[in-house]
Design a protein around this motif. Sequence first.
Motif, PDB file in Angstrom:
ATOM      1  N   GLY A  11     -17.979 108.003  61.427  1.00  0.00           N
ATOM      2  CA  GLY A  11     -19.217 107.850  61.534  1.00  0.00           C
ATOM      3  C   GLY A  11     -18.809 106.703  59.794  1.00  0.00           C
ATOM      4  N   TYR A  13     -19.040 103.206  58.789  1.00  0.00           N
ATOM      5  CA  TYR A  13     -19.018 101.977  59.333  1.00  0.00           C
ATOM      6  C   TYR A  13     -18.223 102.200  60.643  1.00  0.00           C
ATOM      7  CZ  TYR A  13     -18.802  97.368  59.979  1.00  0.00           C
ATOM      8  OH  TYR A  13     -18.333  95.978  60.070  1.00  0.00           O
ATOM      9  N   ASP A  38     -12.966 112.476  64.385  1.00  0.00           N
ATOM     10  CA  ASP A  38     -13.458 112.416  62.750  1.00  0.00           C
ATOM     11  C   ASP A  38     -13.227 113.964  62.634  1.00  0.00           C
ATOM     12  OD1 ASP A  38     -15.170 110.230  61.580  1.00  0.00           O
ATOM     13  OD2 ASP A  38     -15.246 111.958  61.156  1.00  0.00           O
ATOM     14  N   ILE A  78     -11.229 104.480  59.137  1.00  0.00           N
ATOM     15  CA  ILE A  78     -10.713 105.404  58.264  1.00  0.00           C
ATOM     16  C   ILE A  78     -10.816 105.516  56.556  1.00  0.00           C
ATOM     17  CG2 ILE A  78     -11.001 107.156  59.738  1.00  0.00           C
ATOM     18  CD1 ILE A  78      -8.100 107.923  59.204  1.00  0.00           C
ATOM     19  N   LEU A  82      -5.474 106.473  54.077  1.00  0.00           N
ATOM     20  CA  LEU A  82      -5.041 107.102  55.103  1.00  0.00           C
ATOM     21  C   LEU A  82      -5.077 106.596  56.167  1.00  0.00           C
ATOM     22  CD1 LEU A  82      -8.849 109.790  55.266  1.00  0.00           C
ATOM     23  CD2 LEU A  82      -5.591 110.071  54.237  1.00  0.00           C
ATOM     24  N   HIS A  83      -4.746 104.769  56.575  1.00  0.00           N
ATOM     25  CA  HIS A  83      -4.429 104.429  57.047  1.00  0.00           C
ATOM     26  C   HIS A  83      -3.222 104.263  58.018  1.00  0.00           C
ATOM     27  CE1 HIS A  83      -7.962 100.704  56.339  1.00  0.00           C
ATOM     28  NE2 HIS A  83      -8.182 101.875  56.929  1.00  0.00           N
ATOM     29  N   GLU A 100      -9.163  98.237  60.857  1.00  0.00           N
ATOM     30  CA  GLU A 100     -10.070  97.647  59.446  1.00  0.00           C
ATOM     31  C   GLU A 100      -9.319  97.745  58.364  1.00  0.00           C
ATOM     32  OE1 GLU A 100     -12.474  97.041  59.659  1.00  0.00           O
ATOM     33  OE2 GLU A 100     -14.180  97.390  60.778  1.00  0.00           O
ATOM     34  N   LYS A 101      -9.670  96.352  57.255  1.00  0.00           N
ATOM     35  CA  LYS A 101      -9.346  96.257  56.820  1.00  0.00           C
ATOM     36  C   LYS A 101      -9.748  97.065  55.282  1.00  0.00           C
ATOM     37  CE  LYS A 101     -11.848  95.681  54.020  1.00  0.00           C
ATOM     38  NZ  LYS A 101     -13.561  96.398  53.822  1.00  0.00           N
ATOM     39  N   SER A 129     -13.746  90.808  59.223  1.00  0.00           N
ATOM     40  CA  SER A 129     -14.787  90.730  60.577  1.00  0.00           C
ATOM     41  C   SER A 129     -15.558  89.255  59.418  1.00  0.00           C
ATOM     42  CB  SER A 129     -15.874  92.460  60.037  1.00  0.00           C
ATOM     43  OG  SER A 129     -15.055  93.520  59.531  1.00  0.00           O
ATOM     44  N   HIS A 130     -16.208  89.902  58.314  1.00  0.00           N
ATOM     45  CA  HIS A 130     -16.285  88.560  57.921  1.00  0.00           C
ATOM     46  C   HIS A 130     -16.024  86.958  58.055  1.00  0.00           C
ATOM     47  CE1 HIS A 130     -19.078  90.921  55.832  1.00  0.00           C
ATOM     48  NE2 HIS A 130     -18.610  92.196  55.355  1.00  0.00           N
ATOM     49  N   SER A 169     -20.121 104.729  49.828  1.00  0.00           N
ATOM     50  CA  SER A 169     -19.312 105.667  50.443  1.00  0.00           C
ATOM     51  C   SER A 169     -18.689 106.641  49.090  1.00  0.00           C
ATOM     52  CB  SER A 169     -18.569 104.957  51.510  1.00  0.00           C
ATOM     53  OG  SER A 169     -19.094 105.275  52.852  1.00  0.00           O
ATOM     54  N   PHE A 171     -15.708 107.465  48.551  1.00  0.00           N
ATOM     55  CA  PHE A 171     -13.771 107.498  47.759  1.00  0.00           C
ATOM     56  C   PHE A 171     -14.236 105.514  46.784  1.00  0.00           C
ATOM     57  CE2 PHE A 171     -14.400 104.649  51.962  1.00  0.00           C
ATOM     58  CZ  PHE A 171     -13.408 103.443  51.866  1.00  0.00           C
ATOM     59  N   ARG A 172     -15.085 104.823  47.759  1.00  0.00           N
ATOM     60  CA  ARG A 172     -15.277 103.937  47.055  1.00  0.00           C
ATOM     61  C   ARG A 172     -15.520 104.231  44.996  1.00  0.00           C
ATOM     62  NH1 ARG A 172     -17.126 101.978  51.468  1.00  0.00           N
ATOM     63  NH2 ARG A 172     -16.126 100.644  52.622  1.00  0.00           N
ATOM     64  N   GLU A 182     -12.048  97.263  48.522  1.00  0.00           N
ATOM     65  CA  GLU A 182     -12.570  96.711  49.686  1.00  0.00           C
ATOM     66  C   GLU A 182     -14.017  96.140  49.493  1.00  0.00           C
ATOM     67  OE1 GLU A 182     -11.244  99.832  51.773  1.00  0.00           O
ATOM     68  OE2 GLU A 182     -13.251  99.850  51.220  1.00  0.00           O
TER      69      GLU A 182
HETATM   70  N1  LIG Z   1     -14.262  95.177  57.846  1.00  0.00           N
HETATM   71  C1  LIG Z   1     -16.061  95.675  57.334  1.00  0.00           C
HETATM   72  O1  LIG Z   1     -16.666  94.628  57.222  1.00  0.00           O
HETATM   73  C2  LIG Z   1     -16.126  96.648  56.376  1.00  0.00           C
HETATM   74  C3  LIG Z   1     -17.060  97.126  56.280  1.00  0.00           C
HETATM   75  C4  LIG Z   1     -17.237  98.784  56.078  1.00  0.00           C
HETATM   76  C5  LIG Z   1     -16.167  99.832  55.925  1.00  0.00           C
HETATM   77  N2  LIG Z   1     -14.874  99.113  56.658  1.00  0.00           N
HETATM   78  C6  LIG Z   1     -13.386  99.707  56.578  1.00  0.00           C
HETATM   79  O2  LIG Z   1     -13.485 100.888  57.475  1.00  0.00           O
HETATM   80  C7  LIG Z   1     -12.910 102.243  56.741  1.00  0.00           C
HETATM   81  C8  LIG Z   1     -13.392 103.281  56.750  1.00  0.00           C
HETATM   82  O3  LIG Z   1     -14.900 102.688  55.389  1.00  0.00           O
HETATM   83  P1  LIG Z   1     -16.035 103.713  55.354  1.00  0.00           P
HETATM   84  O4  LIG Z   1     -17.345 102.800  54.611  1.00  0.00           O
HETATM   85  O5  LIG Z   1     -16.625 103.946  57.309  1.00  0.00           O
HETATM   86  O6  LIG Z   1     -15.571 104.713  55.027  1.00  0.00           O
HETATM   87  P2  LIG Z   1     -17.055 106.288  55.010  1.00  0.00           P
HETATM   88  O7  LIG Z   1     -16.058 106.854  54.100  1.00  0.00           O
HETATM   89  O8  LIG Z   1     -17.898 105.905  54.666  1.00  0.00           O
HETATM   90  O9  LIG Z   1     -16.536 106.968  56.326  1.00  0.00           O
HETATM   91  C9  LIG Z   1     -15.129 107.373  56.614  1.00  0.00           C
HETATM   92  C10 LIG Z   1     -15.218 108.361  58.645  1.00  0.00           C
HETATM   93  O10 LIG Z   1     -13.645 109.035  58.271  1.00  0.00           O
HETATM   94  C11 LIG Z   1     -13.822 110.385  58.552  1.00  0.00           C
HETATM   95  N3  LIG Z   1     -12.129 110.808  58.448  1.00  0.00           N
HETATM   96  C12 LIG Z   1     -11.705 110.766  57.049  1.00  0.00           C
HETATM   97  N4  LIG Z   1     -10.721 111.069  56.850  1.00  0.00           N
HETATM   98  C13 LIG Z   1      -9.950 111.581  58.454  1.00  0.00           C
HETATM   99  C14 LIG Z   1      -9.173 111.692  59.376  1.00  0.00           C
HETATM  100  N5  LIG Z   1      -7.837 112.343  58.843  1.00  0.00           N
HETATM  101  N6  LIG Z   1      -8.974 111.910  60.941  1.00  0.00           N
HETATM  102  C15 LIG Z   1     -10.225 111.130  61.414  1.00  0.00           C
HETATM  103  N7  LIG Z   1     -11.273 110.928  60.727  1.00  0.00           N
HETATM  104  C16 LIG Z   1     -11.520 110.615  59.553  1.00  0.00           C
HETATM  105  C17 LIG Z   1     -14.584 110.726  57.916  1.00  0.00           C
HETATM  106  O11 LIG Z   1     -14.794 111.886  58.137  1.00  0.00           O
HETATM  107  C18 LIG Z   1     -15.536 109.730  58.300  1.00  0.00           C
HETATM  108  O12 LIG Z   1     -16.800 109.689  58.977  1.00  0.00           O
HETATM  109  C19 LIG Z   1     -11.907 101.668  55.391  1.00  0.00           C
HETATM  110  O13 LIG Z   1     -10.725 100.600  55.879  1.00  0.00           O
HETATM  111  C20 LIG Z   1     -12.970  99.876  55.321  1.00  0.00           C
HETATM  112  O14 LIG Z   1     -12.470  99.278  54.090  1.00  0.00           O
HETATM  113  C21 LIG Z   1     -14.805  98.226  56.896  1.00  0.00           C
END
Ligand SMILES: NC(=O)c1ccc[n+]([C@@H]2O[C@H](COP(=O)([O-])OP(=O)(O)OC[C@H]3O[C@@H](n4cnc5c(N)ncnc54)[C@H](O)[C@@H]3O)[C@@H](O)[C@H]2O)c1
Length: 361
Positions: A11, A13, A38, A78, A82-83, A100-101, A129-130, A169, A171-172, A182
């Motif tokens: 979900g 990103y 997920d 995620i 939680l990483h 992911e970062k 990524s950026h 999102s 959590f932020r 973030e």
């Molecule tokens: N590189 C980039 O440009 C970029 C952009 C956006 C997000 N991110 C990173 O991606 C990661 C996630 O961010 P997001 O915006 O997608 O968060 P989000 O909250 O929008 O989505 C997180 C997803 O993880 C799932 N999840 C949560 N806990 C879980 C678990 N224990 N096991 C399995 N699934 C689980 C949730 O159900 C959800 O679908 C973060 O580390 C964020 O920094 C990176």
Amino acid sequence: MGCKVLHIGAGGYGERWCDTFLPSNVTDGTIEVVGLVDIDVHALERGRRHLGLKTEQCFTSAQEAFRAVDADFCSIVIPPALHESIVDLAVARGMHILSEKPIADTMEASVRIADKVKAAGRKMAVTMSHRFDQDKATLKELVSAGALGRVNTVSCRSLCDFRIYDSWSRFRHEMIHPMLIEGAVHHLDIMADLAGAHCTSIFARTWKPEWAEYKGDTDVIALMDFANGAYGIYEGSSAQSTGLNPWGFEYFRVETTYGTAILDHRELEVFHRDSKRIYQKSRQGEGQQVSLLAGKKWKNALLIEQFCKWLDGDPPLVTNIEDNLQSVAMVFGAIESARMGKPVKVQEFLQSFREGAPIAL
Ligand SMILES: NC(=O)c1ccc[n+]([C@@H]2O[C@H](COP(=O)([O-])OP(=O)(O)OC[C@H]3O[C@@H](n4cnc5c(N)ncnc54)[C@H](O)[C@@H]3O)[C@@H](O)[C@H]2O)c1
């Protein structure tokens, strides 16, 4: 046969990973996605369809997936708090990790993760990524080519309008320092790369304007010193009123001995100093336009490919976890600086966590 991947997070990103970044690497044989996790069944089902997986390859529990699936590496998308729990499962199963970062949501957890991965003899890299986006990669190449001379300052402005609750999102909006942890982790990472040296000192101010529907600070101003004598100036906000420089459209300016390079809204222009003049005046928009580099993959898609090449024996990805601790140290050093109201020496700050010693600032 490509590298086998167990992907965590379908979900948010993670959906971009499932509909774009992973498929482009499946199509050319770089990877094979063998499992998906997920906790949200709807996100899981959407991801399953994007990736064309069987239902028995999809899991709502990471523990169960790591027990059932045999993969070369796992990808983690995620929230950062939680990483570490997923890294623990991967390391126990002998898998490499592309995460992911940021590495984690604290400096302590980031260093713990790096140490665990090293002790297990696994490879881990972070998707900054950026830095690997087409426009930033072109700016980096222009600055590194040498014609502009030594880097004097690197400026960055990132201004997003995510002030409404849940617009960035949930959590932020609930975490401490969302902009630094973030958001700014990307920008500070790019700034150090453009400066061409590690950050030695960071002095930050952070705050939350009254209209920002967040618990933590959304606004940051920071000054940086780099080891080679370059300086950095950063302005970041996730609650700016008009979204002037949103994600992917940031402003970067690099000042050098012989010129100025400006990247703004993905357009790159360069100004060269005319040595025959006593002084010179310039204006943004009137420089020499620079075409963006050609390439098939950028950002996460490119990093997935480079990670697989590292697993296949190429030199480590530049965003390997050990090197990426530098970017995380800039972020948490900035948080410490904002707390203390004075500059933080970034290398000493990082070292103090590595040795488990108290922070000496
Ligand atoms: N590189 C980039 O440009 C970029 C952009 C956006 C997000 N991110 C990173 O991606 C990661 C996630 O961010 P997001 O915006 O997608 O968060 P989000 O909250 O929008 O989505 C997180 C997803 O993880 C799932 N999840 C949560 N806990 C879980 C678990 N224990 N096991 C399995 N699934 C689980 C949730 O159900 C959800 O679908 C973060 O580390 C964020 O920094 C990176």
